[in-house]
Each structure stands twice: as structure tokens, then as C-alpha cells.
Design a protein around this motif. Structure first.
Motif, short mmCIF file in Angstrom:
data_model
loop_
_atom_site.label_atom_id
_atom_site.label_comp_id
_atom_site.label_asym_id
_atom_site.label_seq_id
_atom_site.Cartn_x
_atom_site.Cartn_y
_atom_site.Cartn_z
N PHE A 172 -7.05 9.73 30.08
CA PHE A 172 -6.60 10.03 31.44
C PHE A 172 -5.45 9.15 31.91
N THR A 173 -5.39 7.92 31.40
CA THR A 173 -4.41 6.96 31.91
C THR A 173 -3.63 6.31 30.77
N THR A 220 -14.23 6.38 34.82
CA THR A 220 -15.01 7.41 34.14
C THR A 220 -14.29 8.05 32.95
N HIS A 221 -13.08 7.59 32.66
CA HIS A 221 -12.29 8.19 31.58
C HIS A 221 -11.58 7.11 30.77
N ALA A 222 -11.45 7.34 29.49
CA ALA A 222 -10.76 6.39 28.62
C ALA A 222 -9.27 6.37 28.91
N GLY A 223 -8.69 5.18 28.81
CA GLY A 223 -7.25 5.01 28.85
C GLY A 223 -6.69 5.00 27.44
N GLU A 232 -0.20 10.28 35.48
CA GLU A 232 0.72 9.28 34.92
C GLU A 232 1.11 9.61 33.48
N MET A 233 0.56 10.67 32.93
CA MET A 233 0.73 10.97 31.50
C MET A 233 1.78 12.06 31.30
N LEU A 256 4.98 10.63 26.30
CA LEU A 256 3.92 10.44 25.29
C LEU A 256 4.43 10.82 23.90
N CYS A 257 5.13 11.93 23.80
CA CYS A 257 5.65 12.36 22.50
C CYS A 257 6.55 11.29 21.89
N ASN A 258 7.30 10.59 22.74
CA ASN A 258 8.28 9.61 22.25
C ASN A 258 7.68 8.24 21.97
#
Length: 262
Positions: free
Chosen positions: A202-203, A210-213, A237-238, A243-245
């Protein structure tokens, strides 16, 4: 077998409601990148026997299925009872009509208890005839006990979702672990030898309650060494291109409509 990512967003989707002009809040993502548009997290597993298993009934379910060209569902699995994973349950009535029968459905007993409370009309006795409401055939899942669904062997796994529990799913050489902040030793053992690992992320930095970063997910990847890791339940924020880079080889962001061949 193949897995279609119907939705890859968090509980509010992306863009979220709001924004300076009221047309959506994109957070730190680029609104001009179409893969940043995300509906709520859900998948369809197409088995080797060409049966479609839906995992969760997101609020966006009608749009998700029509956009991805999936016109029939043969079974439904619920990972947990949070609204972003069950609020589209009423769409099952149309799927009932297509199937011509009550929908084979699978969840843990605590999830069934919540579903009966929130959708009591779906659990009234069905006496045949027209499907004017969703009709489900209840099957109870026990974490750690594998079960055959539509000819596919599926292992439900208990997951820590912060203030509650959820199910991860091991399907042959693939796993779907959404809505999880920690994986215990038992889950890590059950996730060995993966070709495809679809993981909640999630981050970009520290874990959400409640969610993994991302650092946590990358630590799982380091231990499990799956051939391919796809991130889902992505928060505002994702950004897809960022993210691909920046992600290491073998790890990539998922996007709505993505198809993973297994």
C-alpha cells in the motif's frame, strides 16, 4: 491457468473522491498515466478447466468484469469482510442468472457471520425460479486446509491484517496475498516455491497499520525468491511509472486488467 487483476487499488480506489476541482484526488500519482486509475482489489482465477473463480466482490465488480470481458463466474471466494471486498455482493444475482444456479461461495465462518448480518436478504431460503437477489451456496474455509474449487487445489492461509484477519490464497505455483501487514512463519512456509507472488503493497516506505509497505514486501521477496512478484492494493503514493523505474528486477506494479499467465 491465468489470473486477471480486476482491481489493484486501496479501499478508496484511485483517484479518491475529492481533489481541487472535485474530479478526484490522485495523491502523489500522475493522473495522465492510465495505469494509476485503480478500482478496488479483486482477481479472477481462470482454471485449467476454463472455470472462473472470483476472489472478492468489490464495489466496482460490474465495471471490472465487463471491462475485462469476463461474462461468467463459477465460484466466489471471500478473503475477508471489509467493505471494499464485499460491497459488490449484490452483483452475484446477475451472475446467478448466467450460471443458472446458486453461486458456490467460500469463506471462513467469521466472514460468513458478517455477510449474513450485512446482506441478510441474500441468505433467505431459495425455492428456485428467477434470481431477483443474490443466492449463495455456503462453503466454510479453514486456514491451512487445502480445498478443491472448480477442479483447482487452493490453500487458504491465515494473514495478519492489523486489527483483523484475512485470507491469502495459494493456487498451484501462484499466491494472492492482499490485505496483509505481516506474514508469520507458517504463511512463509506455505509460500515457498512460487512462480508468481501477488502481494499487498500500500505504501512506498513504512507499513500502514493494516497493509504492508514496500520494504516489508521486498523482505518477503528476499526470503521467498518467487520468479515474479506483482504488487497490488496500491495506495495514492504508489505511482505506476515511478515504481517501474525503481523496483528491483522481478518485482513490478500491477494494474487493473493485468493478466498473468501461469
Amino acid at each position: 491457468m491465468k489470473i486477471t487483476l480486476l482491481g489493484t487499488g486501496g479501499s478508496a480506489g484511485l483517484p479518491q473522491i475529492g481533489g481541487p476541482d472535485g474530479r478526484g484526488d490522485w495523491g502523489q500519482t500522475d493522473p495522465n498515466e492510465p495505469r494509476n486509475t485503480r478500482t478496488r482489489s479483486s482477481i479472477v482465477i481462470q482454471t485449467s478447466e476454463q472455470k472462473n473463480i472470483l476472489v472478492d466482490t468489490a464495489p466496482d465488480l460490474r465495471f471490472q468484469l465487463t471491462r475485462c470481458g469476463i461474462g461468467r463466474i463459477d465460484a466466489v471466494i471471500f478473503t475477508h469482510a471489509h467493505a471494499d471486498h464485499i460491497a459488490g455482493l449484490d452483483e452475484i444475482r446477475i451472475l446467478n442468472r448466467i450460471l443458472g444456479a446458486p453461486m458456490p461461495s467460500y469463506a471462513t465462518e467469521p466472514v460468513w457471520t458478517e455477510l449474513r448480518q450485512r446482506f441478510d436478504y441474500a441468505f433467505k431460503p431459495y425455492n428456485g425460479g428467477f434470481f431477483g437477489r443474490p443466492v449463495l451456496t455456503e462453503n466454510v474455509l479453514t486456514p491451512g486446509d487445502a480445498i478443491e474449487i472448480m477442479g483447482e487445489n487452493i490453500l487458504p492461509m491465515d494473514q495478519d491484517h492489523g486489527y483483523s484477519r484475512s485470507l491469502g490464497l495459494r493456487i498451484g505455483c501462484a499466491a494472492y496475498c492482499t490485505d496483509v501487514v505481516r506474514l508469520d512463519e507458517a504463511a512463509m512456509a506455505e509460500l515457498q516455491g512460487l512462480d508468481v507472488f501477488i502481494a499487498d503493497c500500500f505504501t512506498p516506505e513504512k507499513d500502514h497499520p493494516t497493509h504492508a509497505g514496500l520494504p516489508t514486501v521486498l523482505s518477503w521477496v528476499e526470503q521467498l525468491k518467487p520468479k515474479r512478484t506483482v504488487l497490488t492494493h496500491l495506495g495514492p503514493e504508489m505511482d505506476y511509472r515511478t515504481l517501474c523505474n525503481t523496483l528491483p528486477p522481478g518485482v513490478e506494479p500491477g494494474y487493473d486488467g493485468m493478466v498473468l499467465e501461469l
